[in-house]
Scaffold this active site. Structure first.
Site, short mmCIF file in Angstrom:
data_model
loop_
_atom_site.label_atom_id
_atom_site.label_comp_id
_atom_site.label_asym_id
_atom_site.label_seq_id
_atom_site.Cartn_x
_atom_site.Cartn_y
_atom_site.Cartn_z
CE LYS A 87 -87.66 -5.45 -30.37
NZ LYS A 87 -86.74 -6.53 -30.60
NE ARG A 101 -79.56 -12.22 -28.72
CZ ARG A 101 -79.59 -12.75 -29.96
NH1 ARG A 101 -80.72 -13.26 -30.43
NH2 ARG A 101 -78.52 -12.78 -30.70
CG ASN A 102 -86.19 -10.08 -25.52
OD1 ASN A 102 -85.99 -9.71 -24.36
ND2 ASN A 102 -85.53 -9.56 -26.55
CD1 TRP A 138 -78.01 -4.51 -33.37
CD2 TRP A 138 -77.90 -5.96 -35.06
NE1 TRP A 138 -78.68 -3.96 -34.43
CE2 TRP A 138 -78.63 -4.83 -35.49
CE3 TRP A 138 -77.69 -6.99 -35.98
CZ2 TRP A 138 -79.16 -4.71 -36.78
CZ3 TRP A 138 -78.21 -6.88 -37.28
CH2 TRP A 138 -78.94 -5.76 -37.65
CB SER A 141 -82.49 -6.25 -37.93
OG SER A 141 -82.62 -5.43 -36.78
CE LYS A 185 -84.04 -3.32 -32.37
NZ LYS A 185 -84.44 -4.49 -33.14
CB ALA A 228 -77.20 -10.65 -35.16
N GLY A 246 -85.36 -1.77 -36.07
CA GLY A 246 -86.34 -2.41 -36.95
C GLY A 246 -86.17 -3.91 -36.88
N1 LIG Z 1 -78.80 -9.75 -31.62
C1 LIG Z 1 -79.63 -9.19 -32.48
O1 LIG Z 1 -80.07 -9.80 -33.46
C2 LIG Z 1 -80.05 -7.77 -32.27
C3 LIG Z 1 -80.71 -7.10 -33.31
C4 LIG Z 1 -81.10 -5.78 -33.12
C5 LIG Z 1 -80.83 -5.14 -31.91
N2 LIG Z 1 -80.19 -5.81 -30.93
C6 LIG Z 1 -79.91 -5.07 -29.68
O2 LIG Z 1 -78.51 -4.82 -29.62
C7 LIG Z 1 -78.08 -4.80 -28.27
C8 LIG Z 1 -76.92 -5.76 -28.09
O3 LIG Z 1 -77.44 -7.05 -28.36
P1 LIG Z 1 -76.53 -8.27 -28.81
O4 LIG Z 1 -77.47 -9.35 -29.18
O5 LIG Z 1 -75.49 -7.85 -29.77
O6 LIG Z 1 -75.84 -8.60 -27.40
P2 LIG Z 1 -74.67 -9.64 -27.10
O7 LIG Z 1 -74.88 -10.12 -25.72
O8 LIG Z 1 -74.56 -10.62 -28.22
O9 LIG Z 1 -73.34 -8.71 -27.15
C9 LIG Z 1 -73.09 -7.63 -26.31
C10 LIG Z 1 -71.59 -7.27 -26.40
O10 LIG Z 1 -71.36 -6.06 -25.68
C11 LIG Z 1 -70.11 -6.17 -25.05
N3 LIG Z 1 -70.01 -5.17 -23.99
C12 LIG Z 1 -70.63 -5.15 -22.78
N4 LIG Z 1 -70.31 -4.02 -22.11
C13 LIG Z 1 -69.48 -3.31 -22.93
C14 LIG Z 1 -68.83 -2.05 -22.80
N5 LIG Z 1 -68.97 -1.29 -21.73
N6 LIG Z 1 -68.05 -1.63 -23.83
C15 LIG Z 1 -67.89 -2.41 -24.93
N7 LIG Z 1 -68.49 -3.59 -25.11
C16 LIG Z 1 -69.27 -4.05 -24.12
C17 LIG Z 1 -70.09 -7.63 -24.56
O11 LIG Z 1 -68.75 -8.03 -24.24
C18 LIG Z 1 -70.67 -8.34 -25.76
O12 LIG Z 1 -69.67 -8.70 -26.67
C19 LIG Z 1 -79.31 -5.15 -27.41
O13 LIG Z 1 -79.90 -3.97 -26.96
C20 LIG Z 1 -80.24 -5.83 -28.41
O14 LIG Z 1 -81.60 -5.68 -28.07
C21 LIG Z 1 -79.77 -7.10 -31.07
#
Ligand SMILES: NC(=O)c1ccc[n+]([C@@H]2O[C@H](COP(=O)([O-])OP(=O)(O)OC[C@H]3O[C@@H](n4cnc5c(N)ncnc54)[C@H](O)[C@@H]3O)[C@@H](O)[C@H]2O)c1
Length: 333
Positions: free
Chosen positions: A193, A257-258, A12, A139, A106, A141, A137
Site C-alpha cells: 500500500k 510520509r509516502n 510509531w 494507524s 511495514k 502515530a 493496519g
Molecule cells: N509513523 C507511523 O505512523 C507508522 C504507522 C504504522 C507503521 N509504521 C511503520 O513503522 C516503521 C517505522 O516508522 P516510523 O515512522 O516510526 O519511523 P521513524 O523514522 O519515525 O523512526 C525510526 C526510528 O528507528 C530508529 N532506529 C534506526 N535503526 C535502529 C536500530 N538498528 N536499532 C534501534 N533503533 C533504530 C531511529 O533512530 C528512529 O528513531 C516503518 O516501517 C513504518 O512504515 C509507521
C-alpha cells in the site's frame, strides 16, 4: 501485565509505547539515537518525530540493548525495514531468553523479497523466539499519540499467539485489535500500500483530482491483490484492515510520509531531493523496488507499480508515464 521492549523510538515506536503504557504494561524502549532516549527519560517528549506530544512518565528509554531486553516477554520491532536485518542481529546477540516477536514496521526487503517475519526467523536463534505476530493496519502515530480511535490487526500463522498479542495491545477506549490468520496477506498488504500512497501523492502533486485518486486506490488494490494471492495470501485479507483499510489511510492523508514524498515528486523534485528533505522514513520507495522485481520474476501484471518505479528510479516524467497508463489496451475490470 507484561514487560514489553520496543526496538525503535521514532514516530510509531513512541505511539505504541504510549498505548502499551496506557495498558499498564512495563514499557522499555531502545533506540540507537542517544539524544532521543535521553529526551524520553528526562522530558518525556519526542520533539523530532512527534512534536508537541507528551509521553507517559513510566516509559523507560535505554541505549543499552541488553538492559532493554532483560526480563522482557515481548519484543516489538519498529525500525525502518532497510535496517531491520541489522537491528535483529543485534537483538539476537543481546537476548538471553525466549520472547514473542511482534513487528510493527511495514516493508519488503529489496533483492531478497523477504517479509519481516522471514527475516526474523533467519536472524533470531530458534531458542529465543516463541513465535511471530505482525501488528498492522490503518494507524498514523500522530493520531494514536492523541488517543484517537484506531483499529489494527494482529496477524499470525498461529492464531493463539495472535490472540495473546490482541489482548496485550487492545485498549477499550481508543485502540481496537482484531486477529487475522493470514500472515502473508497482512505483511504484503502493509508493504504494497505504501507504493500506491506514493502514486497518490504524485497525482495530487500534478494537480489531478478525486476521480484520479479513487481510480488509483481501486486499481492499486487490484494489483496488490494479484501479487499477494500469487504468493499465498488469502484474497479476503486484501479487503480488510491490513489491505484496503491501510491503503485508504495512507493514500488520502497528509500524515503519510509516502503520500508526502509522492507530492514532492509530483511537484518536480526527484527521489534523492525528496528523501533528503524528509526526517521520517519513506518505506514506499524501497517496497516499490522490491515489488517491481518480484512482479517481473513472478510474471504478475502491476502497471501502477511499474509506473511508480519508472518515475522514482528511472527519473521518467510522471505525466508521460500516466499517458502510457491511460493508453494501454482496453480491457474488462
Ligand atoms: N509513523 C507511523 O505512523 C507508522 C504507522 C504504522 C507503521 N509504521 C511503520 O513503522 C516503521 C517505522 O516508522 P516510523 O515512522 O516510526 O519511523 P521513524 O523514522 O519515525 O523512526 C525510526 C526510528 O528507528 C530508529 N532506529 C534506526 N535503526 C535502529 C536500530 N538498528 N536499532 C534501534 N533503533 C533504530 C531511529 O533512530 C528512529 O528513531 C516503518 O516501517 C513504518 O512504515 C509507521
Amino acid at each position: 501485565m507484561s514487560t514489553i521492549t520496543i526496538i525503535g523510538a521514532g514516530s510509531w515506536g513512541s505511539g505504541l509505547s504510549l498505548l502499551l503504557a496506557d495498558n499498564k504494561h512495563t514499557v522499555k524502549v531502545y533506540d540507537l539515537d542517544h539524544d532521543l532516549i535521553e529526551e524520553i527519560n528526562t522530558k518525556h517528549t519526542n520533539e523530532k518525530y512527534l512534536p508537541g506530544a507528551k509521553l507517559p512518565k513510566n516509559i523507560t528509554g535505554y541505549h543499552d540493548l541488553h538492559k532493554a531486553l532483560l526480563d522482557s516477554e515481548v519484543v516489538v520491532t519498529v525500525v525502518p525495514t532497510k535496517v531491520m536485518r541489522n537491528a535483529l542481529k543485534s537483538v539476537n546477540k543481546a537476548l538471553d531468553h525466549s520472547v514473542i516477536f511482534v513487528n510493527a514496521s511495514k516493508g519488503i526487503e529489496p533483492k531478497t523479497f523477504k517479509r519481516v517475519s522471514e527475516i526474523v526467523y533467519e536472524e533470531i536463534h530458534p531458542d529465543k523466539i516463541k513465535g511471530f505476530v505482525a501488528l498492522t493496519g490503518p494507524s498514523h502515530a500522530e493520531e494514536v499519540i492523541q488517543r484517537q480511535l484506531t483499529t489494527i490487526t494482529a496477524a499470525s500463522d498461529h492464531l493463539e499467539l495472535a490472540k495473546k498479542v490482541q489482548v496485550l495491545f487492545n485498549n477499550d477506549e481508543y485502540f481496537r485489535v482484531y486477529t487475522l490468520h493470514d500472515l502473508t496477506g497482512a505483511e504484503l498488504g502493509g508493504s504494497l500500500k505504501n507504493i500506491i500512497a506514493l502514486a497518490a501523492g504524485i497525482i495530487a502533486g500534478l494537480g489531478y483530482g478525486d476521480n484520479a485518486k479513487a481510480a488509483l486506490i481501486t486499481r492499486g488494490l487490484a494489483e496488490m491483490r494479484r501479487l499477494a494471492v500469487k504468493v499465498g495470501a488469502k484474497e479476503e485479507t486484501l479487503f480488510g484492515l491490513t489491505g484496503i483499510g491501510d491503503l485508504i489511510v495512507t493514500a488520502t492523508s497528509l500524515h503519510s510520509r509516502n503520500y508526502q514524498a509522492g507530492l514532492k515528486i509530483g511537484r518536480g523534485k526527484n527521489l534523492k531531493e525528496t528523501l533528503a528533505s524528509m526526517t521520517m522514513v519513506v518505506e514506499g520507495a524501497r517496497s516499490c523496488e522490491a515489488a517491481y522485481q518480484y512482479a517481473k520474476d513472478l510474471n504478475v501484471d502491476m502497471p501502477i507499480v511499474f509506473a511508480v518505479y519508472d518515475v522514482v528510479f528511472n527519473q521518467r516524467e510522471p505525466e508521460e508515464v500516466i499517458k502510457e497508463l491511460m493508453q494501454r489496451n482496453l480491457k474488462s475490470e
